[in-house]
Design a protein around this motif. Sequence first.
Motif, mmCIF file in Angstrom:
data_model
loop_
_atom_site.group_PDB
_atom_site.id
_atom_site.type_symbol
_atom_site.label_atom_id
_atom_site.label_comp_id
_atom_site.label_asym_id
_atom_site.label_seq_id
_atom_site.Cartn_x
_atom_site.Cartn_y
_atom_site.Cartn_z
ATOM 1 N N THR A 27 -0.952 -50.032 -16.196
ATOM 2 C CA THR A 27 -0.134 -50.522 -14.942
ATOM 3 C C THR A 27 -1.162 -51.875 -14.539
ATOM 4 O OG1 THR A 27 -0.780 -48.472 -14.100
ATOM 5 C CG2 THR A 27 -0.025 -50.024 -12.917
ATOM 6 N N LEU A 28 -2.464 -51.850 -15.443
ATOM 7 C CA LEU A 28 -3.630 -53.521 -15.023
ATOM 8 C C LEU A 28 -2.217 -54.159 -15.453
ATOM 9 C CD1 LEU A 28 -7.187 -52.168 -14.472
ATOM 10 C CD2 LEU A 28 -5.168 -53.278 -12.382
ATOM 11 N N LYS A 29 -2.633 -54.426 -16.762
ATOM 12 C CA LYS A 29 -1.648 -55.145 -18.169
ATOM 13 C C LYS A 29 -0.933 -56.028 -17.086
ATOM 14 C CE LYS A 29 -4.275 -54.357 -22.396
ATOM 15 N NZ LYS A 29 -4.114 -53.260 -23.361
ATOM 16 N N ILE A 30 0.038 -54.728 -16.971
ATOM 17 C CA ILE A 30 1.468 -55.397 -16.609
ATOM 18 C C ILE A 30 1.122 -56.506 -15.246
ATOM 19 C CG2 ILE A 30 3.729 -53.799 -15.316
ATOM 20 C CD1 ILE A 30 3.116 -51.664 -17.428
ATOM 21 N N ARG A 31 1.021 -55.919 -14.186
ATOM 22 C CA ARG A 31 0.486 -56.823 -13.400
ATOM 23 C C ARG A 31 0.061 -57.931 -13.696
ATOM 24 N NH1 ARG A 31 -2.590 -53.113 -9.012
ATOM 25 N NH2 ARG A 31 -1.497 -51.386 -8.858
ATOM 26 N N GLU A 32 -1.157 -57.782 -14.351
ATOM 27 C CA GLU A 32 -1.456 -59.039 -14.767
ATOM 28 C C GLU A 32 -0.619 -59.544 -15.239
ATOM 29 O OE1 GLU A 32 -4.156 -60.151 -13.614
ATOM 30 O OE2 GLU A 32 -3.933 -62.501 -15.287
ATOM 31 N N GLU A 33 0.223 -59.615 -16.011
ATOM 32 C CA GLU A 33 1.417 -59.976 -16.781
ATOM 33 C C GLU A 33 2.488 -60.518 -15.779
ATOM 34 O OE1 GLU A 33 2.407 -61.319 -19.873
ATOM 35 O OE2 GLU A 33 0.510 -60.534 -20.560
ATOM 36 N N TYR A 34 2.384 -60.094 -14.653
ATOM 37 C CA TYR A 34 3.864 -59.729 -13.860
ATOM 38 C C TYR A 34 3.368 -61.184 -12.563
ATOM 39 C CZ TYR A 34 6.000 -59.076 -9.335
ATOM 40 O OH TYR A 34 6.441 -58.881 -8.267
ATOM 41 N N ARG A 35 1.840 -61.110 -12.644
ATOM 42 C CA ARG A 35 1.593 -62.294 -11.855
ATOM 43 C C ARG A 35 1.012 -63.761 -12.021
ATOM 44 N NH1 ARG A 35 -3.619 -64.425 -10.765
ATOM 45 N NH2 ARG A 35 -4.422 -64.069 -12.218
#
Length: 265
Positions: A27-35
């Motif tokens: 989830t953190l990775k996806i959020r980071e990508e998203y950001r």
Amino acid sequence: KPVTTDMKTLTQEIEKFAEDKKIEIDTLKIREEYRKDFLGNVSHELKTPLFTVQGYILTLLDGAMNDKKIREKYLTRANKGVERLIYIVKDLDLITKLEVGGLKLDREDFDIVELIQNVFDLLEMKAAKKEISLTFDIEYMSPIYVNADKEKIQQVISNLLVNSIKYGHPNGTTEVSVENLIKNKVIVRVTDNGEGIPQEHIPRLFERFYRVDQSGSRDEGGSGLGLSIVKHIMEAHDEKIYVESEVDVGSEFSFTLEKTENSSE
Ligand code: ADP
């Protein structure tokens, strides 16, 4: 208790813990990508109008300032660029609130017919400039009460109408209709006979920053956020939004709303 059971439970627990952590990390990775993706898009969106405004200012400083006519022309254009920047920043502000903070609805009962009429009044000039006529077709001219967040629904209707004007052909028509749907629902349709949207783009239309004409060469281009704002607002209402479109024929965007409980049929 037999040791084996404990070992099994322990193993299961460890596995579950590892699985939870993995999901957390994913989830953190996806959020980071998203950001990163979001920031990349934001700077890209802001760069173009900023360079345009800078261009006018530099030309003015270069001597164009001395000629009253040219000065006025360039200042007007620079101001247009700043207006566009303000528009983009406002949309960014809204989408950030919608995506980060979640959307809190302020529901009330209101007349959707009157709300649409208000949006028409606000956009009359914009439509007239492109000689697009806005028409309103409802089953009967009496009020239709719905329960929703009035301000946000106004934003939805406004975004859809602005698009129909932006992507409509000069002398075209945009028609809005409100119809009773099943049970306690109404459907609002915004139909234009503009340029239409190629089928392959339709699944991605509601993504933020997504545009059919990615080149951004279109001078009327907005922020690319309009439809994603629309989608967020309708999702928060637990309502649906549909799109049907054909190139050179036109587009129809429609969404459902809940009627006020004791409203007449
Ligand atoms: P934009 O700021 O680019 O208008 P939107 O999110 O509002 O961003 O719309 C995304 C894209 O969908 C637009 O760039 C345009 O290509 C397409 N689009 C939206 N509405 C219409 C319409 N009524 N007719 C044709 N194309 C449309």
